[in-house]
Design a protein around this motif. Structure first.
Motif, PDB file in Angstrom:
ATOM      1  N   LEU A   1      -6.205  50.562  -9.066  1.00 40.60           N
ATOM      2  CA  LEU A   1      -5.020  49.735  -8.867  1.00 40.60           C
ATOM      3  C   LEU A   1      -4.337  50.278  -7.609  1.00 40.60           C
ATOM      4  CD1 LEU A   1      -3.178  47.521 -10.067  1.00 40.60           C
ATOM      5  CD2 LEU A   1      -1.964  49.318 -11.299  1.00 40.60           C
ATOM      6  N   MET A   2      -4.663  49.676  -6.459  1.00 41.79           N
ATOM      7  CA  MET A   2      -4.208  50.201  -5.169  1.00 41.79           C
ATOM      8  C   MET A   2      -2.700  50.411  -5.116  1.00 41.79           C
ATOM      9  SD  MET A   2      -4.872  48.441  -1.455  1.00 41.79           S
ATOM     10  CE  MET A   2      -3.715  47.097  -1.664  1.00 41.79           C
ATOM     11  N   LYS A   3      -1.953  49.496  -5.746  1.00 43.48           N
ATOM     12  CA  LYS A   3      -0.492  49.525  -5.616  1.00 43.48           C
ATOM     13  C   LYS A   3       0.160  50.739  -6.266  1.00 43.48           C
ATOM     14  CE  LYS A   3       0.000  45.680  -3.335  1.00 43.48           C
ATOM     15  NZ  LYS A   3       0.855  45.361  -2.197  1.00 43.48           N
ATOM     16  N   LEU A   4      -0.609  51.509  -7.048  1.00 42.54           N
ATOM     17  CA  LEU A   4      -0.035  52.747  -7.601  1.00 42.54           C
ATOM     18  C   LEU A   4       0.415  53.678  -6.479  1.00 42.54           C
ATOM     19  CD1 LEU A   4      -2.455  53.698 -10.528  1.00 42.54           C
ATOM     20  CD2 LEU A   4       0.021  53.304 -10.729  1.00 42.54           C
ATOM     21  N   GLY A  39       2.254  40.350  -9.538  1.00 42.97           N
ATOM     22  CA  GLY A  39       0.910  40.908  -9.616  1.00 42.97           C
ATOM     23  C   GLY A  39       0.891  42.392  -9.809  1.00 42.97           C
ATOM     24  N   THR A  40      -0.007  42.997  -9.029  1.00 42.19           N
ATOM     25  CA  THR A  40      -0.355  44.380  -9.275  1.00 42.19           C
ATOM     26  C   THR A  40       0.782  45.344  -8.940  1.00 42.19           C
ATOM     27  OG1 THR A  40      -1.331  44.399  -7.091  1.00 42.19           O
ATOM     28  CG2 THR A  40      -2.802  43.980  -8.928  1.00 42.19           C
ATOM     29  N   PHE A  41       1.675  44.940  -8.032  1.00 45.29           N
ATOM     30  CA  PHE A  41       2.773  45.856  -7.714  1.00 45.29           C
ATOM     31  C   PHE A  41       3.691  46.009  -8.928  1.00 45.29           C
ATOM     32  CE2 PHE A  41       6.812  47.028  -5.429  1.00 45.29           C
ATOM     33  CZ  PHE A  41       6.367  48.268  -5.016  1.00 45.29           C
ATOM     34  N   GLY A  94      -9.736  43.846   5.220  1.00 43.04           N
ATOM     35  CA  GLY A  94      -9.022  43.742   3.956  1.00 43.04           C
ATOM     36  C   GLY A  94      -8.092  42.549   3.944  1.00 43.04           C
ATOM     37  N   THR A  95      -7.650  42.183   2.744  1.00 42.10           N
ATOM     38  CA  THR A  95      -6.726  41.064   2.610  1.00 42.10           C
ATOM     39  C   THR A  95      -5.306  41.514   2.933  1.00 42.10           C
ATOM     40  OG1 THR A  95      -6.523  41.577   0.264  1.00 42.10           O
ATOM     41  CG2 THR A  95      -8.104  39.867   0.884  1.00 42.10           C
ATOM     42  N   VAL A  96      -4.472  40.543   3.254  1.00 34.96           N
ATOM     43  CA  VAL A  96      -3.097  40.828   3.632  1.00 34.96           C
ATOM     44  C   VAL A  96      -2.148  40.087   2.704  1.00 34.96           C
ATOM     45  CG1 VAL A  96      -1.428  40.819   5.519  1.00 34.96           C
ATOM     46  CG2 VAL A  96      -3.868  40.996   6.030  1.00 34.96           C
ATOM     47  N   GLY A  97      -1.278  40.855   2.032  1.00 38.16           N
ATOM     48  CA  GLY A  97      -0.241  40.261   1.189  1.00 38.16           C
ATOM     49  C   GLY A  97       1.103  40.691   1.737  1.00 38.16           C
ATOM     50  N   SER A  98       1.560  41.874   1.320  1.00 38.09           N
ATOM     51  CA  SER A  98       2.765  42.437   1.927  1.00 38.09           C
ATOM     52  C   SER A  98       2.446  42.979   3.320  1.00 38.09           C
ATOM     53  CB  SER A  98       3.316  43.571   1.063  1.00 38.09           C
ATOM     54  OG  SER A  98       2.457  44.689   1.115  1.00 38.09           O
ATOM     55  N   GLY A  99       1.179  43.264   3.577  1.00 37.02           N
ATOM     56  CA  GLY A  99       0.765  43.864   4.840  1.00 37.02           C
ATOM     57  C   GLY A  99       0.674  45.381   4.777  1.00 37.02           C
ATOM     58  N   GLY A 100       1.204  45.956   3.721  1.00 39.20           N
ATOM     59  CA  GLY A 100       1.287  47.418   3.624  1.00 39.20           C
ATOM     60  C   GLY A 100      -0.057  48.103   3.756  1.00 39.20           C
ATOM     61  N   SER A 101      -1.031  47.663   2.973  1.00 36.56           N
ATOM     62  CA  SER A 101      -2.300  48.395   2.943  1.00 36.56           C
ATOM     63  C   SER A 101      -3.046  48.282   4.267  1.00 36.56           C
ATOM     64  CB  SER A 101      -3.176  47.911   1.791  1.00 36.56           C
ATOM     65  OG  SER A 101      -3.330  46.508   1.826  1.00 36.56           O
ATOM     66  N   MET A 102      -3.211  47.081   4.790  1.00 31.29           N
ATOM     67  CA  MET A 102      -3.987  46.927   6.018  1.00 31.29           C
ATOM     68  C   MET A 102      -3.264  47.525   7.229  1.00 31.29           C
ATOM     69  SD  MET A 102      -7.011  45.811   5.847  1.00 31.29           S
ATOM     70  CE  MET A 102      -7.430  45.135   7.455  1.00 31.29           C
ATOM     71  N   SER A 105      -3.881  34.387  -5.860  1.00 40.35           N
ATOM     72  CA  SER A 105      -2.738  35.265  -5.608  1.00 40.35           C
ATOM     73  C   SER A 105      -3.229  36.641  -5.178  1.00 40.35           C
ATOM     74  CB  SER A 105      -1.862  35.373  -6.852  1.00 40.35           C
ATOM     75  OG  SER A 105      -2.571  36.020  -7.877  1.00 40.35           O
ATOM     76  N   GLY A 106      -2.324  37.381  -4.521  1.00 39.18           N
ATOM     77  CA  GLY A 106      -2.666  38.719  -4.033  1.00 39.18           C
ATOM     78  C   GLY A 106      -2.821  38.756  -2.527  1.00 39.18           C
ATOM     79  N   LEU A 107      -3.167  37.617  -1.924  1.00 44.26           N
ATOM     80  CA  LEU A 107      -3.253  37.566  -0.463  1.00 44.26           C
ATOM     81  C   LEU A 107      -2.474  36.355   0.033  1.00 44.26           C
ATOM     82  CD1 LEU A 107      -6.796  36.342   0.719  1.00 44.26           C
ATOM     83  CD2 LEU A 107      -5.737  35.751  -1.448  1.00 44.26           C
ATOM     84  N   PRO A 110     -10.170  39.112  -7.129  1.00 46.18           N
ATOM     85  CA  PRO A 110     -10.530  38.118  -6.119  1.00 46.18           C
ATOM     86  C   PRO A 110     -10.262  38.571  -4.680  1.00 46.18           C
ATOM     87  CG  PRO A 110      -8.581  37.422  -7.350  1.00 46.18           C
ATOM     88  CD  PRO A 110      -9.136  38.621  -8.055  1.00 46.18           C
ATOM     89  N   THR A 111      -9.216  39.377  -4.455  1.00 46.76           N
ATOM     90  CA  THR A 111      -8.975  39.807  -3.073  1.00 46.76           C
ATOM     91  C   THR A 111     -10.092  40.749  -2.602  1.00 46.76           C
ATOM     92  OG1 THR A 111      -7.476  41.555  -3.834  1.00 46.76           O
ATOM     93  CG2 THR A 111      -6.469  39.484  -3.128  1.00 46.76           C
ATOM     94  N   SER A 112     -10.708  41.450  -3.553  1.00 41.72           N
ATOM     95  CA  SER A 112     -11.870  42.287  -3.208  1.00 41.72           C
ATOM     96  C   SER A 112     -13.019  41.382  -2.777  1.00 41.72           C
ATOM     97  CB  SER A 112     -12.312  43.127  -4.404  1.00 41.72           C
ATOM     98  OG  SER A 112     -11.251  43.918  -4.871  1.00 41.72           O
ATOM     99  N   PHE A 127     -11.011  47.099  -1.487  1.00 39.14           N
ATOM    100  CA  PHE A 127     -11.085  46.368  -2.754  1.00 39.14           C
ATOM    101  C   PHE A 127      -9.917  46.832  -3.631  1.00 39.14           C
ATOM    102  CE2 PHE A 127     -16.028  46.331  -2.208  1.00 39.14           C
ATOM    103  CZ  PHE A 127     -15.908  45.402  -1.187  1.00 39.14           C
ATOM    104  N   PRO A 128      -8.813  46.045  -3.685  1.00 44.86           N
ATOM    105  CA  PRO A 128      -7.550  46.575  -4.219  1.00 44.86           C
ATOM    106  C   PRO A 128      -7.439  46.719  -5.735  1.00 44.86           C
ATOM    107  CG  PRO A 128      -7.152  44.844  -2.607  1.00 44.86           C
ATOM    108  CD  PRO A 128      -8.596  44.783  -2.972  1.00 44.86           C
ATOM    109  N   ASP A 129      -8.184  45.946  -6.516  1.00 45.20           N
ATOM    110  CA  ASP A 129      -8.048  46.162  -7.969  1.00 45.20           C
ATOM    111  C   ASP A 129      -9.315  45.740  -8.708  1.00 45.20           C
ATOM    112  OD1 ASP A 129      -7.769  43.392  -7.896  1.00 45.20           O
ATOM    113  OD2 ASP A 129      -5.993  43.323  -9.171  1.00 45.20           O
ATOM    114  N   GLU A 130      -9.359  46.087  -9.992  1.00 41.26           N
ATOM    115  CA  GLU A 130     -10.536  45.804 -10.805  1.00 41.26           C
ATOM    116  C   GLU A 130     -10.461  44.406 -11.408  1.00 41.26           C
ATOM    117  OE1 GLU A 130     -10.907  49.200 -13.459  1.00 41.26           O
ATOM    118  OE2 GLU A 130     -11.849  50.315 -11.797  1.00 41.26           O
TER     119      GLU A 130
END
Ligand SMILES: Cc1ncc(COP(=O)(O)O)c(C=O)c1O
Lengths: 296, 347
Positions: B32-35, B63-65, B167-175, B212-214, B256-258, B281-284
């Motif tokens: 769970l990437m958002k951890l 979502g995951t956040f 990678g996918t972009v949602g908030s933009g934080g990870s990428m 959702s997620g991206l 799905p974002t993975s 790949f942000p989540d399972e």
């Protein structure tokens, strides 16, 4: 104690490959660095015991070296003795090349040589930090280390020594000096603190695999982060020269004035490129000198 | 000698496992990437005095956040209020409630900013009503991208120098966070962002989206457009099919974002042999067992989802064009305004 005197020798450094703050296993962040050793320049200390109560030093004024010798006697001598430390050094002062640390380490080792005791490198470094506040990592020769220069502890031992490197050494401000200890340690912001994590990872990979390119990338990134704390005049120009002549990177003395273009000795084109880079540095009005660092 | 035992608060779950996917492509598989950004943002809020012991956290997320915040709130004794919308599915709702979170579901979209803006407006009401509560604000909070230093370090530990990040972009934080750290060391890194049709993040006109997620209906401040060399837009059908491919071919059961990241990364890796590529790949997949991995649901929601997979993207001349299939555009590290001229609403 049969010896009449003891001798010790310590080398200069050409700044650092990396300097910043790093996680320690105790869960705290520590300031740490990896020095780039410069074995051609040294400080040589001779310790001669005498019947006086205290330790003296010459040239006079090398108070930290005197204190280091004194601390070493206090830690290891069975019988307290007085004595004199004579220092002979060819390391330039105030360039961030570790002249003062080298005096301190040479003095400690001269006393240890006289006493015939052989403590660990870390033990020696702790005495050095006590005498000098901050210290470099040149004492560690078999394996490169990430060293906490203000705590005197090793944060990480790498699997190998530093690879052989060709450095084009440049003094960015020959007319001014920096006092390492008076120079206020960098106050990294939270974002900068985080930057050191990937740098440490690539440094480990680079040293373990002898990859000079990656080492150069780490050094360049560390030099760029340091610009906010002790900017080097002309660093951008030097960076441009480094990339134009395919240097692996650029390293700096984080608390001094020296900078070095890093070339890979295994790269066949390096000698030619170093020659061209020297000309370009001349054109900036700066003086450069090539130096070869053998693998330890 | 005893080492001080430090409570690690699920920190061992933050780092991805790096899975080789053939060629020089690696998947960074997060539980769970958002951890990671959630823990980092809360830690920084405590340091700044914005979040007191036992304090209340309010956030808008579907979502995951939200899930990451709820897990950390249980461990650290915070109260949590989540403003969500339809995308907050039944299973996630149940989990959030079991983790002690309070939920407020927005039913009506904002006429211009859609559900995302409607949620943010509702959140402001809650924040006004509960003075002293803390809003992590993953869309604006700089600590979100800053937290990804550990991920960049982990990539280097596993694969050494990296040529391309996808990678996918949602908030933009990870990428944007990961790219910024990697570029300090690898200035020539190619960064490819994956978005979906009808998302305004990289200039598509806003319209309903199926995944959702991206993507999104407003442009988050944490999207640093200048990090991206290339942007791809995938339709829901390709995203779903690709998540199934990742599962069926590599045994990786991911969200799905993975799947979206895998689609683009596989193509780029095959077109650039020898280059080291990392896909995020942000989540399972478990959260999506009743949707993405339920073929009956897929057939009714995205008819023909498994029909045709495109071999490669279509190059588009502008990010604003009407898209029906996989599209790509050479972004070339430009600002959104430099690419588009006039701007969609930005938060
Ligand atoms: C499942 C999933 N994948 C990808 C992302 C996008 O990550 P980021 O917000 O860091 O851009 C999110 C964000 O919410 C997500 O929930």
């Amino acid at each position: 104690m049969s010896a009449k005197s003891g001798i010790g020798k310590a080398m200069a450094h050409h700044g650092e490959l990396l300097q910043g703050v790093f996680d320690h296993i105790d869960g705290y962040l520590r300031r740490g660095l990896v020095s780039l050793p410069y074995p051609a320049l040294t400080s040589l200390a001779t310790f001669t015991p005498n019947a006086r109560a205290e330790i003296t030093v010459s040239p006079t004024g090398r108070e930290k070296a005197r204190r280091a010798a004194d601390l070493t006697i206090a830690s290891f001598a069975q019988v307290r003795t007085g004595g004199h430390i004579q220092l002979v050094s060819d390391i330039p002062i105030g360039r961030g090349m570790g002249s003062s640390t080298a005096d301190v380490l040479a003095s400690i080792q001269a006393v240890l040589d006289y006493l015939r005791v052989f403590p660990t490198a870390e033990h020696i470094m702790r005495i050095a930090v006590d005498a000098e506040t901050a210290c470099d990592s040149t004492l560690f020769k078999q394996q490169a280390v990430l060293f906490a220069q203000r705590d005197g502890i090793v944060l990480e031992v790498f699997r190998k020594p530093l690879p052989a490197l060709n450095i084009l050494s440049v003094d960015t401000t020959p007319e001014s000096t920096v006092s390492t200890v008076e120079f206020e340690p960098a106050r990294y912001c939270p974002a900068e603190i985080e930057m050191f994590r990937p740098l440490r990872s690539l440094l480990r990979k680079a040293i373990d695999s002898g990859d000079v390119r990656s080492l150069g990338r780490v050094a360049t990134a560390s030099a760029v982060i340091n610009e906010r704390f002790l900017p080097k005049p002309g660093l951008r120009e030097l960076q441009a020269i480094a990339s134009r002549y395919d240097a692996a990177g650029l390293q700096v003395a984080h608390s001094g004035t020296m900078a070095g273009l890093i070339f890979d000795p295994e790269d066949d084109r390096a000698p030619e490129n170093m020659h061209l880079a020297r000309k370009a540095i001349d054109a900036l009005g700066l003086v450069s000198a090539p130096l070869k660092l053998e693998r330890a | 000698m005893f080492e001080r035992v430090r409570p690690r608060n699920l920190e061992d779950f933050e780092e991805p496992r790096m899975v080789p996917l053939g060629g020089h492509l690696f998947g960074a598989c997060f539980f769970l990437m958002k951890l990671l950004p959630a823990r980092f943002m809360l830690k920084r809020a405590v340091e700044r005095g914005q979040l007191a012991p036992g304090g209340t956290i309010c956030e808008s997320s579907s979502g995951t956040f939200a899930l990451a915040l709820a897990m950390l709130s249980v461990l650290n004794g915070y109260r949590l209020l989540i403003v969500g919308d339809w995308a907050l599915d039944r299973n996630l709702r149940r989990r959030l409630l079991q983790l002690g979170a309070e939920l407020d579901i927005v039913e009506e979209p904002h006429p211009i900013g859609g559900f995302q803006l409607a949620r943010l407006e509702r959140l402001q009401e809650h924040l006004r009503r509960r003075p002293g509560s803390y809003w992590p604000a993953q869309y604006y909070n700089e600590d979100n991208p800053i937290s990804y230093s550990k991920v960049a370090a982990c990539f280097i530990d596993a694969v050494g120098p990296i040529d391309c990040l996808v990678g996918t972009v949602g908030s933009g934080g990870s990428m944007c966070g990961t790219a910024r750290y990697l570029r300090m060391l690898f200035p020539d890194l190619t960064v490819i962002g994956v978005d979906t049709h009808n998302s305004v993040l990289f200039g598509q006109p806003n319209a309903p989206r199926k995944v959702s997620g991206l993507g999104g209906g407003i442009v988050p401040a944490n999207v640093d457009h200048t990090q991206f060399d290339e942007i791809h837009w995938l339709p829901a059908s390709e995203i779903m099919a690709s998540a199934h491919d990742l599962h069926g071919r590599h045994g990786l059961f991911m969200g799905p974002t993975s799947g979206a990241a895998f689609r683009v990364a596989r193509w780029w890796s095959d077109s650039n042999p020898g280059k080291t590529v990392v896909a995020i790949f942000p989540d399972e997949g478990h959260r999506y067992a009743d949707t993405v991995y339920d073929e009956a649901w897929l057939e009714s929601s995205i008819p023909g989802w498994n029909g045709t997979r495109m071999e490669e993207p279509t190059a588009v001349s502008s990010p604003t064009v009407d898209m029906t299939s996989w599209a790509k555009y050479p972004w070339r590290r430009r600002n959104l305004s430099d690419v588009l001229g006039d701007l969609p609403p930005r938060i």
